[in-house]
Design an enzyme around this catalytic site. Structure first.
Site, PDB file in Angstrom:
ATOM      1  N   GLY A   1      14.318  65.850   7.968  1.00 53.30           N
ATOM      2  CA  GLY A   1      15.600  66.494   7.664  1.00 53.30           C
ATOM      3  C   GLY A   1      16.030  66.467   6.213  1.00 53.30           C
TER       4      GLY A   1
ATOM      5  N   GLU B   1      18.621  60.155   2.979  1.00 49.54           N
ATOM      6  CA  GLU B   1      18.708  60.541   4.396  1.00 49.54           C
ATOM      7  C   GLU B   1      19.510  61.822   4.527  1.00 49.54           C
ATOM      8  OE1 GLU B   1      18.092  59.875   7.715  1.00 49.54           O
ATOM      9  OE2 GLU B   1      18.801  57.859   8.157  1.00 49.54           O
ATOM     10  N   ASP B   2      19.156  62.640   5.509  1.00 48.63           N
ATOM     11  CA  ASP B   2      19.967  63.815   5.778  1.00 48.63           C
ATOM     12  C   ASP B   2      21.303  63.428   6.411  1.00 48.63           C
ATOM     13  OD1 ASP B   2      18.714  62.914   8.081  1.00 48.63           O
ATOM     14  OD2 ASP B   2      18.091  64.887   8.795  1.00 48.63           O
TER      15      ASP B   2
ATOM     16  N   ASP C   1      23.836  58.991  11.827  1.00 54.77           N
ATOM     17  CA  ASP C   1      24.506  59.260  13.103  1.00 54.77           C
ATOM     18  C   ASP C   1      24.909  57.909  13.704  1.00 54.77           C
ATOM     19  OD1 ASP C   1      25.350  60.510  15.433  1.00 54.77           O
ATOM     20  OD2 ASP C   1      23.354  60.790  16.229  1.00 54.77           O
TER      21      ASP C   1
ATOM     22  N   LYS D   1      28.394  60.606  10.515  1.00 51.50           N
ATOM     23  CA  LYS D   1      29.342  60.838  11.619  1.00 51.50           C
ATOM     24  C   LYS D   1      30.021  59.505  11.939  1.00 51.50           C
ATOM     25  CE  LYS D   1      26.232  64.110  13.929  1.00 51.50           C
ATOM     26  NZ  LYS D   1      25.374  64.276  15.123  1.00 51.50           N
TER      27      LYS D   1
ATOM     28  N   VAL E   1      24.744  69.098  14.196  1.00 52.57           N
ATOM     29  CA  VAL E   1      24.739  70.018  13.060  1.00 52.57           C
ATOM     30  C   VAL E   1      23.321  70.463  12.703  1.00 52.57           C
ATOM     31  CG1 VAL E   1      26.934  69.347  12.007  1.00 52.57           C
ATOM     32  CG2 VAL E   1      24.887  68.032  11.457  1.00 52.57           C
TER      33      VAL E   1
ATOM     34  N   ASP F   1      17.806  70.109  11.878  1.00 54.15           N
ATOM     35  CA  ASP F   1      17.298  70.973  12.940  1.00 54.15           C
ATOM     36  C   ASP F   1      17.974  70.733  14.277  1.00 54.15           C
ATOM     37  OD1 ASP F   1      16.043  68.373  13.377  1.00 54.15           O
ATOM     38  OD2 ASP F   1      14.818  69.400  14.876  1.00 54.15           O
TER      39      ASP F   1
ATOM     40  N   ARG G   1      16.477  74.983  10.540  1.00 52.49           N
ATOM     41  CA  ARG G   1      16.507  74.143   9.330  1.00 52.49           C
ATOM     42  C   ARG G   1      16.806  74.953   8.079  1.00 52.49           C
ATOM     43  NH1 ARG G   1      14.193  69.003  10.280  1.00 52.49           N
ATOM     44  NH2 ARG G   1      12.653  68.951  11.930  1.00 52.49           N
TER      45      ARG G   1
HETATM   46  P1  IMP Z   1      20.626  57.629  13.603  1.00 53.05           P
HETATM   47  O1  IMP Z   1      19.461  56.693  13.635  1.00 53.05           O
HETATM   48  O2  IMP Z   1      21.324  57.681  14.945  1.00 53.05           O
HETATM   49  O3  IMP Z   1      21.603  57.355  12.494  1.00 53.05           O
HETATM   50  O4  IMP Z   1      20.055  59.075  13.432  1.00 53.05           O
HETATM   51  C1  IMP Z   1      19.547  59.525  12.253  1.00 53.05           C
HETATM   52  C2  IMP Z   1      18.658  60.732  12.480  1.00 53.05           C
HETATM   53  O5  IMP Z   1      18.968  61.484  13.653  1.00 53.05           O
HETATM   54  C3  IMP Z   1      18.815  61.690  11.347  1.00 53.05           C
HETATM   55  O6  IMP Z   1      17.957  61.368  10.262  1.00 53.05           O
HETATM   56  C4  IMP Z   1      18.473  63.020  11.991  1.00 53.05           C
HETATM   57  O7  IMP Z   1      17.084  63.242  11.952  1.00 53.05           O
HETATM   58  C5  IMP Z   1      18.898  62.885  13.417  1.00 53.05           C
HETATM   59  N1  IMP Z   1      20.226  63.475  13.662  1.00 53.05           N
HETATM   60  C6  IMP Z   1      21.348  62.821  14.033  1.00 53.05           C
HETATM   61  N2  IMP Z   1      22.377  63.660  14.198  1.00 53.05           N
HETATM   62  C7  IMP Z   1      21.892  64.894  13.903  1.00 53.05           C
HETATM   63  C8  IMP Z   1      22.503  66.209  13.884  1.00 53.05           C
HETATM   64  O8  IMP Z   1      23.689  66.418  14.151  1.00 53.05           O
HETATM   65  N3  IMP Z   1      21.671  67.229  13.549  1.00 53.05           N
HETATM   66  C9  IMP Z   1      20.352  67.060  13.236  1.00 53.05           C
HETATM   67  N4  IMP Z   1      19.757  65.852  13.234  1.00 53.05           N
HETATM   68  C10 IMP Z   1      20.519  64.771  13.567  1.00 53.05           C
END
Ligand code: IMP
Length: 187
Positions: free
Chosen positions: A43, A99-100, A103, A131, A153, A159, A165
């Site tokens: 991402g 990081e993109d 979450d 978020k 998103v 994606d 993307r």
């Molecule tokens: P985390 O480990 O829950 O913080 O998730 C991080 C990863 O989940 C990000 O690097 C994204 O690849 C993916 N991700 C989480 N939310 C979204 C979203 O809303 N759209 C796209 N990818 C997401």
């Protein structure tokens, strides 16, 4: 019929914020001598490309890949797994993880632990999006683009099921609606 993503952050809004982040990072690392940007695939690729081109300090680029989401509609988190490691020996280097989106924060927590154990000179994190409602634990993000609501998103590298993307803006989709068949209305 599937609806097109709703615009959350327009192209110009993203560009202006990436400019600011690049200025801030360039200021902070002016004395560091060398900076290693580590992009978290997949991402990050558009954000990292734009950010790195606007930095005014010497920098190198490397990438790391971790497991994608594995839930039913591919929007719920599974265990974090390392799929591809960096090539660079990061001991003694100034490392900035790029990081993109943060979450739940699980990916970032995993990566910070992995990198800290390798004894970099410094370790910071830059994320385009976060978020806050979804965060499961307090996790440091040193450079943040935007806090956004709890929605899925897409665009600007992000994606849904590996689609959308290439949208120039960041938009929201409803995973349920996009869950069956092929998403429409975008690259
Ligand atoms: P985390 O480990 O829950 O913080 O998730 C991080 C990863 O989940 C990000 O690097 C994204 O690849 C993916 N991700 C989480 N939310 C979204 C979203 O809303 N759209 C796209 N990818 C997401």
């Amino acid at each position: 019929m599937t609806e097109a993503p709703q615009v959350l952050l327009a192209e110009g809004t993203i560009r202006a914020r990436v400019d600011e982040l690049a200025r801030q990072i360039s200021r902070d690392y002016a004395a560091a001598g060398d900076l290693l940007l580590v992009g978290v695939l997949r991402g990050c690729y558009i954000f990292l490309a734009d950010l790195s081109r606007r930095l005014t300090v010497p920098r190198r680029i490397d990438f790391i890949a971790v497991s994608a989401y594995r839930g039913k509609a591919q929007t719920s988190p599974g265990a974090v797994r390392l799929l591809m490691d960096v090539r660079t020996d990061i001991a003694g280097r100034h490392v900035l993880l790029v990081e993109d989106i943060v979450d739940t924060g699980r990916t970032l927590r995993y990566l910070q632990g992995l990198f800290r154990a390798r004894r970099p000179a410094s370790l910071k994190t830059c994320a385009l999006l976060r978020k806050p409602e979804r965060l499961q634990n307090a996790i440091a993000v040193d450079y943040l683009g935007f806090d956004i609501p709890d929605a899925w998103v897409v665009g600007y590298g992000l994606d849904y099921r590996d689609r959308l993307r290439a949208l120039p803006y960041i938009g929201t989709v409803e995973p349920d609606r996009w869950g069956e068949g092929e998403p429409r209305g975008g690259p």
